[in-house]
Scaffold this motif. Structure first.
Motif, PDB file in Angstrom:
ATOM      1  N   CYS A 157     -22.639 -14.005   6.527  1.00 33.30           N
ATOM      2  CA  CYS A 157     -21.376 -13.174   7.156  1.00 33.30           C
ATOM      3  C   CYS A 157     -20.292 -13.950   6.323  1.00 33.30           C
ATOM      4  O   CYS A 157     -19.454 -12.966   5.927  1.00 33.30           O
ATOM      5  CB  CYS A 157     -21.413 -13.434   8.472  1.00 33.30           C
ATOM      6  N   GLU A 189     -28.163 -15.801  19.791  1.00 37.75           N
ATOM      7  CA  GLU A 189     -26.755 -16.481  19.503  1.00 37.75           C
ATOM      8  C   GLU A 189     -27.745 -15.959  17.774  1.00 37.75           C
ATOM      9  O   GLU A 189     -28.121 -16.416  17.438  1.00 37.75           O
ATOM     10  CB  GLU A 189     -26.208 -17.555  19.289  1.00 37.75           C
ATOM     11  N   PRO A 190     -26.389 -16.008  17.175  1.00 32.85           N
ATOM     12  CA  PRO A 190     -26.168 -15.104  15.453  1.00 32.85           C
ATOM     13  C   PRO A 190     -26.880 -17.366  14.671  1.00 32.85           C
ATOM     14  O   PRO A 190     -26.605 -18.180  15.505  1.00 32.85           O
ATOM     15  CB  PRO A 190     -25.403 -15.415  14.381  1.00 32.85           C
ATOM     16  N   ARG A 240     -22.472  -6.585  18.139  1.00 37.01           N
ATOM     17  CA  ARG A 240     -23.897  -6.867  18.490  1.00 37.01           C
ATOM     18  C   ARG A 240     -24.778  -6.827  19.856  1.00 37.01           C
ATOM     19  O   ARG A 240     -25.889  -6.268  19.699  1.00 37.01           O
ATOM     20  CB  ARG A 240     -23.948  -8.321  18.883  1.00 37.01           C
ATOM     21  N   LEU A 261     -24.565 -16.950  10.398  1.00 32.58           N
ATOM     22  CA  LEU A 261     -23.728 -16.514  10.592  1.00 32.58           C
ATOM     23  C   LEU A 261     -22.957 -17.215   8.679  1.00 32.58           C
ATOM     24  O   LEU A 261     -22.090 -16.581   8.342  1.00 32.58           O
ATOM     25  CB  LEU A 261     -23.152 -18.052  11.072  1.00 32.58           C
ATOM     26  N   GLY A 279     -18.457  -8.734  10.433  1.00 29.77           N
ATOM     27  CA  GLY A 279     -17.970  -9.997  11.603  1.00 29.77           C
ATOM     28  C   GLY A 279     -18.057  -8.608  12.839  1.00 29.77           C
ATOM     29  O   GLY A 279     -18.518  -9.408  13.899  1.00 29.77           O
ATOM     30  N   LEU A 326     -21.868  -8.685  13.743  1.00 31.70           N
ATOM     31  CA  LEU A 326     -22.459  -9.853  14.287  1.00 31.70           C
ATOM     32  C   LEU A 326     -22.098 -10.344  15.588  1.00 31.70           C
ATOM     33  O   LEU A 326     -22.487 -11.229  16.010  1.00 31.70           O
ATOM     34  CB  LEU A 326     -21.998 -10.997  13.518  1.00 31.70           C
ATOM     35  N   PHE A 327     -20.519  -9.802  15.738  1.00 33.14           N
ATOM     36  CA  PHE A 327     -20.303 -10.453  17.473  1.00 33.14           C
ATOM     37  C   PHE A 327     -20.166  -9.381  18.409  1.00 33.14           C
ATOM     38  O   PHE A 327     -20.482  -9.270  19.313  1.00 33.14           O
ATOM     39  CB  PHE A 327     -18.377 -11.259  17.443  1.00 33.14           C
ATOM     40  N   PRO A 328     -18.753  -8.294  18.277  1.00 35.52           N
ATOM     41  CA  PRO A 328     -18.295  -7.577  19.086  1.00 35.52           C
ATOM     42  C   PRO A 328     -19.376  -7.051  19.244  1.00 35.52           C
ATOM     43  O   PRO A 328     -19.377  -6.072  20.711  1.00 35.52           O
ATOM     44  CB  PRO A 328     -16.777  -7.594  19.556  1.00 35.52           C
TER      45      PRO A 328
END
Length: 310
Positions: free
Chosen positions: A134, A125-126, A112, A131, A105, A108-110
């Motif tokens: 993940c 975007e992923p 990235r 997703l 997580g 994939l997000f903060p």
């Protein structure tokens, strides 16, 4: 029954406060020896290992074993070794799985933008497939954490604390950093917006089956051991007729599902290969232990982990 006196000698580095003698009744539990020496030294019983001076064999810290059953007599010599600071196995597993539970997580997000800074901006975007991977990784390791807390029973209470880094490296690096970085790259196979739905669905099916079957195996193994004891029964049920350790078989099946969903990433395959090699070793040792422990009562297995292969 009259008490006997055991001569106590440290093995390895000196242990402050360790008495030279220990008095105990022959029909007393061996745990009383550990408790007495732990109290005198100020160490946890799990930090001490006691062996017989006559043959260096282990004196188990077992409630159901008497001093007389170990062969210790009056004036017998016992060696006491300090194993160093200990950490509970349950805590070890929680720490091991925490990394790969959180890392996907985070990658994939903060994190990235920082991990993939060298790609053209703005970063895409992923993808739905990324997703999904993940989500599968999160489900897998969340399941591991919950099993550790609520299901698993450990034959050994602790392990040396210094080993925690080595034990965690496999999961944090190979299942965490390795898989997350490569599968979540903007140019990874899983970044596609047009995935092969057949391959994806087969992967999902394998993952769900593997996870549920693995959970069932862990429940069977839990029920073989009574809380607070080291006694085990002979495992039976779904998968046990095929291999010695169906939990490892189902683990491989679940990860094969992740491999298919993740676009056949080499990073997932690498983790499967390394993990399978380790599990094969564990499965072989368990088969030998079952044969030794249960003798003719145990139906020997031809394959310990992978039917028709190993």
């Amino acid at each position: 029954m009259a008490a006997i006196t055991l001569n106590v000698e440290p093995r390895g580095k000196p242990i402050k406060g360790l008495p030279k003698e220990c008095k105990v009744s022959p029909d007393a539990s061996v745990q009383e020896i550990y408790s007495s020496l732990a109290t005198s030294s100020g160490y946890s019983v799990h930090r001490l290992r006691i062996t017989k001076g006559s043959d260096r064999s282990l004196v188990p810290n077992a409630k159901g074993t008497t001093v007389d059953e170990t062969g210790l007599k009056d004036k017998s010599i016992i060696h006491v070794k300090d194993l160093g600071p200990q950490i509970r196995w349950r805590t070890v597993f929680i720490i091991e799985y925490l990394g790969p539970l959180l890392i996907p997580g985070l990658f994939l997000f903060p994190l990235r933008p920082y991990l993939y800074y060298n790609f053209d901006k703005p970063l895409p975007e992923p993808s739905d497939l990324q997703l999904l991977v993940c989500g599968l990784l999160t489900i897998h390791f969340l399941k591991r954490e919950l099993e550790t807390i609520f299901i698993h029973r450990f034959s050994n209470a602790t392990m040396p604390a210094r080993n925690i880094v080595k034990n965690s490296a496999h999961y944090w690096i190979l299942a965490g950093f390795n898989i997350a970085y490569w599968v979540f790259r903007p140019d990874a196979a899983a970044a596609t917006t047009k995935p092969n739905m057949l391959v994806r669905n087969i992967g999902l099916g394998l993952f769900v089956f593997g996870e549920l079957a693995n959970l069932n195996t862990h429940l069977v193994l839990r029920d073989l051991r009574k809380p607070g004891t080291m006694e085990r029964g002979i495992p039976s049920g779904f998968g046990f007729g095929l291999v010695t350790c169906p939990n490892y078989l189902f683990e491989v099946i679940a990860w094969t599902g992740v491999y298919l969903v993740g676009g056949l990433s080499w990073s997932v395959l690498f983790f499967i290969v390394v993990g399978s090699a380790q599990m094969m070793s564990w499965a072989s040792k368990k088969e030998r232990r079952y044969r030794k422990e249960f003798g003719d009562k145990y139906k020997r297995k031809t394959f310990v982990m992978l039917p028709g292969i190993y």
